[in-house]
Each structure stands twice: as structure tokens, then as C-alpha cells.
Write a protein that holds these residues in place. Sequence first.
Motif, PDB file in Angstrom:
ATOM      1  N   TYR A 139      -3.166  -7.733  -0.422  1.00  0.00           N
ATOM      2  CA  TYR A 139      -3.784  -6.394  -0.112  1.00  0.00           C
ATOM      3  C   TYR A 139      -5.116  -6.331   0.220  1.00  0.00           C
ATOM      4  CZ  TYR A 139      -5.205  -6.463  -4.870  1.00  0.00           C
ATOM      5  OH  TYR A 139      -6.053  -6.727  -6.196  1.00  0.00           O
TER       6      TYR A 139
ATOM      7  N   GLU B 261       7.019  -8.858  -7.788  1.00  0.00           N
ATOM      8  CA  GLU B 261       6.659  -8.568  -6.646  1.00  0.00           C
ATOM      9  C   GLU B 261       5.272  -9.585  -6.385  1.00  0.00           C
ATOM     10  OE1 GLU B 261       4.485  -5.131  -3.944  1.00  0.00           O
ATOM     11  OE2 GLU B 261       4.737  -5.031  -6.145  1.00  0.00           O
ATOM     12  N   SER B 262       5.235 -10.375  -5.281  1.00  0.00           N
ATOM     13  CA  SER B 262       4.141 -11.008  -4.822  1.00  0.00           C
ATOM     14  C   SER B 262       3.582 -10.287  -3.804  1.00  0.00           C
ATOM     15  CB  SER B 262       4.398 -12.281  -4.409  1.00  0.00           C
ATOM     16  OG  SER B 262       5.102 -13.207  -5.662  1.00  0.00           O
ATOM     17  N   LYS B 263       2.396 -10.167  -3.653  1.00  0.00           N
ATOM     18  CA  LYS B 263       1.729  -9.207  -2.574  1.00  0.00           C
ATOM     19  C   LYS B 263       0.092  -9.676  -2.225  1.00  0.00           C
ATOM     20  CE  LYS B 263      -0.141  -5.527  -5.548  1.00  0.00           C
ATOM     21  NZ  LYS B 263       0.035  -4.227  -5.740  1.00  0.00           N
TER      22      LYS B 263
ATOM     23  N   LYS C 150      -0.952  -3.693   2.745  1.00  0.00           N
ATOM     24  CA  LYS C 150      -0.578  -4.794   2.029  1.00  0.00           C
ATOM     25  C   LYS C 150       0.917  -5.298   2.532  1.00  0.00           C
ATOM     26  CE  LYS C 150       2.489  -2.360  -1.243  1.00  0.00           C
ATOM     27  NZ  LYS C 150       2.897  -2.223  -2.670  1.00  0.00           N
ATOM     28  N   SER C 151       1.149  -6.670   2.089  1.00  0.00           N
ATOM     29  CA  SER C 151       2.343  -7.171   2.513  1.00  0.00           C
ATOM     30  C   SER C 151       3.162  -7.702   1.239  1.00  0.00           C
ATOM     31  CB  SER C 151       2.156  -8.360   3.508  1.00  0.00           C
ATOM     32  OG  SER C 151       3.573  -8.879   3.931  1.00  0.00           O
ATOM     33  N   SER C 152       4.322  -7.687   1.048  1.00  0.00           N
ATOM     34  CA  SER C 152       5.219  -7.926  -0.172  1.00  0.00           C
ATOM     35  C   SER C 152       6.253  -8.848   0.051  1.00  0.00           C
ATOM     36  CB  SER C 152       5.306  -6.697  -1.006  1.00  0.00           C
ATOM     37  OG  SER C 152       4.398  -5.979  -1.369  1.00  0.00           O
TER      38      SER C 152
END
Length: 189
Positions: free
Chosen positions: A141, A137-139, A154-156
Motif C-alpha cells: 500500500y 490478507e497480504s497487501k 493498495k493491492s491485496s
Amino acid sequence: LRRKSGFLRPSYSLASQVGFALSIPYLFSISDSQELIFKPILTSKIGHVPWIYYGLRFPNGEFSIDASLTGTKSVDKKDNNEQVKKIKHSGYRGHFFAKLRYDIDNNWRAGFNINRVSDMYYLKRFPFFEDPDRTLESKIYLEGFHGRNYTMIKSSMFQSENMDATPILLPIIEHDHYFQIFGGTLNVS
């Protein structure tokens, strides 16, 4: 005591695809808040894998990069019948992990995690990842803490073994709010 540069504990492994692998990390103590670790891996079957780690701590947070790169151009994969087939991979293979956490003030912090690999078999093939996640997972936040209340925006983006199906999540907003009511606590999410 002041931190010093020097060799760290070596590690080794034996695997069918890479043969005997040896890593002798060296720590460069740049300052009390910065370090660079060069940890190349030498293998008997596929040559060497340059690998570095850089870490920086500052008053309101921390930043780190962990990356490796190799010229290995194929990988073995077992299918459901346990038969091995070669998967060609053009160009270089490697990983890039980066992390930033920054405390904006006593109530808010922001950051990002970037976790990317050239292909998911890369993490399994080399001995430097003990138990790699099947999904990375790349995020980015933003978190808020107000007493017992918590807010996250957050956006992932994910990377898994199925490289064609990589979901990207638009910003998600979560909030947990606690109320004192009738001598107890009510939580609303």
C-alpha cells in the motif's frame, strides 16, 4: 533503563490434538531498536515447534517478521456431522507474517503486510494464536494524509480456509476529500 536479554513469561495450554504445550520465550535485545524473540513450543503429542519473532524500528518506520515451522504432516478436521477425518499434508507446515511501514515524509507512507500459512488449519491447531482470523490478507500500500484528506492505493491477496478460491485484488485507489462549504463540511469519497 537499557533493555536486557532474558526469559519472558512462559505460557502453556492443553488441547486434544497437541497434548500439553509449553512455551518459554527468550528475548535477545540486539540493540535499542532491534529484538529477536525465540519462543519454541514443546508439546507432548507432536514434538516441538520452532517459532521466532524479529522486530526492527528505524527513524522512519518499522519492520517485523513472525514465523514458525513444524514437520507435522497431518491435521484433523471436523465435518458438518462433527466426524473427525485426517487430512494429509505433505512436507512442512508453518506460518510467515512480515510487516513493513515506512514514512516517506510528513504526508505519505508506504508498506506491506505478508500473512501466509501452509494451511488454514495450522493456526487453529497450535496454541500460539489465540483467535486466528479465518481469512488472512497480504497487501502492499501507499497512503497519503493531507489535512483531513486521505488517499490510499493498495493491492491485496487473501488466503482463507478454501485454499482453491484465493482472490487477488488489482490496485484499488481510494480518496476522501473534505470541503468547507456554507460553514460546514462536505465529504466526497
